[in-house]
Design an enzyme around this catalytic site. Structure first.
Site, PDB file in Angstrom:
ATOM      1  CG  HIS A  72      -2.675  36.897   0.703  1.00 60.00           C
ATOM      2  ND1 HIS A  72      -3.179  37.805  -0.211  1.00 60.00           N
ATOM      3  CD2 HIS A  72      -3.761  36.290   1.237  1.00 60.00           C
ATOM      4  CE1 HIS A  72      -4.499  37.749  -0.216  1.00 60.00           C
ATOM      5  NE2 HIS A  72      -4.877  36.833   0.653  1.00 60.00           N
ATOM      6  CG  ASN A 104      -8.401  39.741  -1.366  1.00 58.23           C
ATOM      7  OD1 ASN A 104      -7.220  39.832  -1.032  1.00 58.23           O
ATOM      8  ND2 ASN A 104      -9.147  38.698  -1.073  1.00 58.23           N
ATOM      9  CE1 TYR A 126      -6.553  38.317   8.308  1.00 63.19           C
ATOM     10  CE2 TYR A 126      -4.686  39.046   7.011  1.00 63.19           C
ATOM     11  CZ  TYR A 126      -5.950  38.517   7.080  1.00 63.19           C
ATOM     12  OH  TYR A 126      -6.617  38.170   5.943  1.00 63.19           O
TER      13      TYR A 126
HETATM   14  C1  HEM Z   1     -11.650  34.402   7.925  1.00 61.55           C
HETATM   15  C2  HEM Z   1     -11.047  34.584   6.794  1.00 61.55           C
HETATM   16  C3  HEM Z   1      -9.579  34.851   6.682  1.00 61.55           C
HETATM   17  C4  HEM Z   1      -8.538  34.445   7.463  1.00 61.55           C
HETATM   18  C5  HEM Z   1      -8.598  33.569   8.711  1.00 61.55           C
HETATM   19  C6  HEM Z   1      -7.338  34.990   6.888  1.00 61.55           C
HETATM   20  C7  HEM Z   1      -6.066  34.788   7.378  1.00 61.55           C
HETATM   21  C8  HEM Z   1      -4.915  35.277   6.813  1.00 61.55           C
HETATM   22  C9  HEM Z   1      -3.583  35.014   7.290  1.00 61.55           C
HETATM   23  C10 HEM Z   1      -3.234  34.134   8.483  1.00 61.55           C
HETATM   24  C11 HEM Z   1      -2.727  35.684   6.506  1.00 61.55           C
HETATM   25  C12 HEM Z   1      -1.212  35.689   6.587  1.00 61.55           C
HETATM   26  C13 HEM Z   1      -0.781  36.863   7.433  1.00 61.55           C
HETATM   27  C14 HEM Z   1       0.711  36.952   7.553  1.00 61.55           C
HETATM   28  O1  HEM Z   1       1.368  35.944   7.843  1.00 61.55           O
HETATM   29  O2  HEM Z   1       1.258  38.084   7.380  1.00 61.55           O
HETATM   30  C15 HEM Z   1      -3.507  36.399   5.528  1.00 61.55           C
HETATM   31  C16 HEM Z   1      -2.998  37.251   4.581  1.00 61.55           C
HETATM   32  C17 HEM Z   1      -3.771  38.084   3.817  1.00 61.55           C
HETATM   33  N1  HEM Z   1      -5.148  38.091   3.721  1.00 61.55           N
HETATM   34 FE1  HEM Z   1      -6.390  36.917   4.740  1.00 61.55          FE
HETATM   35  N2  HEM Z   1      -7.664  35.720   5.773  1.00 61.55           N
HETATM   36  C18 HEM Z   1      -9.024  35.669   5.620  1.00 61.55           C
HETATM   37  C19 HEM Z   1      -9.762  36.296   4.653  1.00 61.55           C
HETATM   38  C20 HEM Z   1      -9.301  37.320   3.870  1.00 61.55           C
HETATM   39  C21 HEM Z   1     -10.114  38.232   3.119  1.00 61.55           C
HETATM   40  C22 HEM Z   1     -11.635  38.191   3.060  1.00 61.55           C
HETATM   41  C23 HEM Z   1      -9.279  39.121   2.516  1.00 61.55           C
HETATM   42  C24 HEM Z   1      -9.586  40.290   1.641  1.00 61.55           C
HETATM   43  C25 HEM Z   1     -10.720  40.947   1.669  1.00 61.55           C
HETATM   44  C26 HEM Z   1      -7.926  38.760   2.889  1.00 61.55           C
HETATM   45  C27 HEM Z   1      -6.796  39.426   2.494  1.00 61.55           C
HETATM   46  C28 HEM Z   1      -5.519  39.090   2.871  1.00 61.55           C
HETATM   47  C29 HEM Z   1      -4.345  39.772   2.380  1.00 61.55           C
HETATM   48  C30 HEM Z   1      -4.302  40.932   1.404  1.00 61.55           C
HETATM   49  C31 HEM Z   1      -3.248  39.143   2.975  1.00 61.55           C
HETATM   50  C32 HEM Z   1      -1.781  39.485   2.758  1.00 61.55           C
HETATM   51  C33 HEM Z   1      -1.371  40.591   3.693  1.00 61.55           C
HETATM   52  C34 HEM Z   1       0.038  41.005   3.407  1.00 61.55           C
HETATM   53  O3  HEM Z   1       0.277  41.518   2.297  1.00 61.55           O
HETATM   54  O4  HEM Z   1       0.915  40.815   4.271  1.00 61.55           O
HETATM   55  N3  HEM Z   1      -7.981  37.663   3.702  1.00 61.55           N
HETATM   56  N4  HEM Z   1      -4.837  36.113   5.730  1.00 61.55           N
END
Ligand code: HEM
Length: 486
Positions: free
Chosen positions: A54, A127, A337
C-alpha cells in the site's frame, strides 16, 4: 527581520541562494558554507522507507455522522447519539505498486480510516474488497512477495502470481472478485470500502456481537476495463490522486453510507460458514445491512508528506465498545502495523499531528526515544504515582472470548458449507453474461502469460470446482492464448 526573509534551519538570514561560497572566483567550494552543506544534506534525507505494501496512496480529512441508532449493538461513544459527528482521516491506496506506480491498475484498493473519537483514535484499516486472498497471517509475506517484483528478473512475474494462487485454493473467491468488473475502480470516489474482517461490538449491557462494515459509495460504483485503465495509467500515473484532490478542492465532497451486518455472538458457532474466515462474505439474506451513518471527505491535507506519507493506521487501535474477532488474519495484523510504523516512522509516530488523538489526550508513561516532542512534559513517568498521574479504568474495551483446546498450529475450522470454492461459484453465477465474458478474458489475459504447465494445471481445477462452466470457459480461453503465443 522581515517574515519573508529566507533563513537557514537555525533561523539565520540567507544572503545568497543562487551561488555557493567559493575560494575566489572560479575556485573550489568552502566547507564553511553552512547553508550549502545543510541544504544538500537535508535533501539527501527527504525520503523515508515507503510502506512495504500500500505504498501509493491519497488521503483526505472529513467527518463521520451518525444517522441511525446502533446503540443496541455497541457502546462506542462516537457511534451513539443521532447527528454526532467525529473527525476522520481516510487514506486510500493501491496494494502492490511502489510509491511512484500508476493508480489505474487492477489491484485491491486500501480504505484506511482513522476516527478521531473522544475516547481515542479508532482505526478501521479496510479494503475495497469484502474478502482477502489468504486465511493465515503466516502466508502474508509469501503472498506479497509473489505479487511484487521477482528478486532475479526485477519484474512482476505472472508465473509467481499464479504459482502462489495455485497453491492457495482459498484465493479463488477474492481472485474472482479482483478480475471481475470491480477490480479496477474508476477513482477512489467511485468504490465501496469494507472492514473485510469480522469485528466485535459490545453494548452497554456487555452483550457481544460480530460485525462487518460496508461503506457504500454515494457517487455510485464506477470501474474501468483493462483497455481503459491501460490508457489512463500510461498517460497519467496520478489519476486517482488528481480526481480526489480536485473534487475536494472544487467543493464536490465524496461521501459513503456506512452499513453493518450484525451477528449475535451465539450464532457464530452454528453458522454455515466460519464467520471469521476472511475469504468469505456473509450473504445479506442471512445478515441484512443495517444503516449507521455517513462519511464525508471535505478537506485536503495541507502537506502530502506530513499527513499522508506519515499517516499510521493500526487495526489494534480500538475504542470502548469495539474489539477484535479471532480471525487469524486480523490477529496477525494487530501486531504487524504498529511494528511497521515503529520501523518506518519511529517510536514517536503517534505524536505526529495526523496520528495523534484530536478529540482525546494520550496520557501514559511511554517516554523518550528518537524525536520525542516532550510528550509528558514534567509529569511523573511511572505508575502508580502519588502526583495525580493517570489511572486505569478496570474496564476492557471489548468482551472476553471463551477459548478451549490445545496450543499448536491449527487450520481455520471449517463449518458445514465451508470449502474454498462455494462463494467463488456463487459470485460467478451472480454475474451477467457480459460480466462473465470480461472476467474470463481478464483472468485468461493474466494466467495465459504463465509458461509452466504445472502451475496452470494446478490452478484451473479451482475455478472448475467453483463452477464447471467457469472452469471450462477459463481453461479454453487460457489454452487459446497459450497456443497463439506458441
Ligand atoms: C496478515 C495479513 C496482513 C498483514 C501482515 C498486513 C501488513 C501490512 C503492513 C505491514 C502495511 C504497511 C503499514 C505501514 O507501513 O504504514 C499494510 C498496509 C495496509 N494494509 Fe495490510 N496487511 C495484511 C492484510 C490486510 C488486509 C486483510 C487488509 C484489508 C482488509 C489490509 C489493508 C491494508 C491497508 C488499507 C494498508 C494501508 C494503510 C495506510 O493507508 O497507511 N491489509 N499492511
Amino acid at each position: 527581520m522581515s517574515e519573508r526573509v529566507l533563513t537557514t534551519e537555525a533561523g539565520a538570514p540567507v544572503a545568497d541562494n543562487q551561488n555557493s561560497a567559493q575560494a575566489g572566483v572560479g575556485g573550489p567550494l568552502l566547507i564553511q558554507d553552512q547553508y550549502l552543506l545543510e541544504k544538500l544534506a537535508r535533501f539527501n534525507r527527504e525520503r523515508i522507507p515507503e510502506r512495504v505494501v500500500h505504498a501509493r496512496g491519497s488521503g483526505a480529512y472529513g467527518f463521520f455522522e451518525v444517522t441511525d441508532d446502533v446503540s443496541a449493538f455497541t457502546r462506542a461513544h462516537f457511534l451513539g447519539g443521532l447527528g454526532r459527528r467525529t473527525e476522520v482521516f481516510l487514506r486510500f491506496s493501491t496494494v502492490a505498486g511502489n510509491l511512484g506506480a500508476s493508480d489505474a491498475v487492477r489491484d485491491p484498493r486500501g480504505f484506511a480510516l482513522k476516527f478521531y473519537t473522544e475516547e481515542g483514535n479508532y482505526d478501521l484499516v479496510g479494503n475495497n474488497t469484502p474478502v482477502f486472498f489468504i486465511k493465515d497471517p503466516l502466508k502474508f509475506p509469501d503472498f506479497i512477495h509473489s505479487q511484487k517484483r521477482d528478486p532475479f528478473t526485477g519484474i512482476t512475474e505472472a508465473e509467481n502470481v499464479w504459482d502462489f494462487w495455485s497453491h492457495s485454493p482459498e484465493a479463488t473467491h477474492p481472485v474472482t472478485w479482483l478480475f471481475g468488473d470491480r477490480g479496477i475502480p474508476a477513482s477512489y470516489r467511485h468504490m465501496n470500502g469494507y472492514g473485510s474482517h469480522t469485528y466485535q461490538w459490545v453494548n452497554t449491557a456487555g452483550e457481544a456481537f460480530w460485525v462487518k462494515y460496508h461503506f457504500k459509495t454515494n457517487q455510485g460504483v464506477r470501474s474501468l476495463t483493462n483497455d481503459q485503465a491501460a490508457e489512463i495509467a500510461g498517460g497519467d500515473a496520478d489519476s486517482h490522486q488528481r480526481d480526489l484532490h480536485q473534487a475536494i478542492e472544487r467543493g464536490v465532497f465524496p461521501s459513503w453510507t456506512l452499513h453493518v451486518q450484525v451477528m449475535p455472538a451465539a450464532d457464530a458457532a452454528r453458522y454455515r460458514f466460519n464467520p471469521f474466515d476472511l475469504t468469505k462474505v456473509w450473504p445479506h439474506a442471512d445478515y441484512p445491512l443495517i444503516k449507521v451513518g455517513r462519511l464525508v471527505l471535505d478537506r485536503n491535507p495541507e502537506n502530502v508528506f506530513a499527513e499522508v506519507e506519515q499517516a499510521a493506521f493500526s487495526p489494534n487501535n480500538f475504542v470502548p465498545g469495539i474489539g477484535p474477532s479471532p480471525d487469524k488474519m486480523l490477529q496477525g495484523r494487530l501486531f504487524a502495523y504498529a511494528d511497521a510504523h515503529r520501523y518506518r516512522l519511529g517510536v514517536n509516530h503517534t505524536q505526529l499531528a495526523v496520528n495523534a488523538p484530536h478529540a482525546a489526550t494520550a496520557r501514559n508513561h511511554g517516554r523518550d526515544g528518537a524525536m520525542a516532542a516532550n510528550a509528558g512534559g514534567r509529569a511523573k513517568n511511572y505508575e502508580p504515582n502519588s502526583f495525580g498521574g493517570p489511572y486505569e479504568t478496570g474496564q476492557a474495551l471489548g468482551a472476553p472470548l471463551a477459548v478451549t483446546g490445545f496450543t499448536g498450529t491449527h487450520e481455520t475450522p471449517a463449518h458445514v458449507k465451508d470449502d474454498d470454492f462455494v462463494q467463488a461459484g456463487e459470485l460467478y453465477r451472480l454475474m451477467s453474461d457480459e460480466e462473465k465474458a470480461r472476467l474470463i478474458a481478464n483472468l485468461a489475459g493474466s494466467l495465459g502469460q504463465v509458461t509452466r504447465d504445472d502451475i496452470v494445471d494446478r490452478v484451473l481445477p479451482h475455478f472448475h470446482a467453483a463452477d464447471p462452466d467457469y472452469g471450462r470457459r477459463l481453461a479454453e480461453a487460457v489454452r487459446e492464448i497459450r497456443e497463439s503465443d506458441g
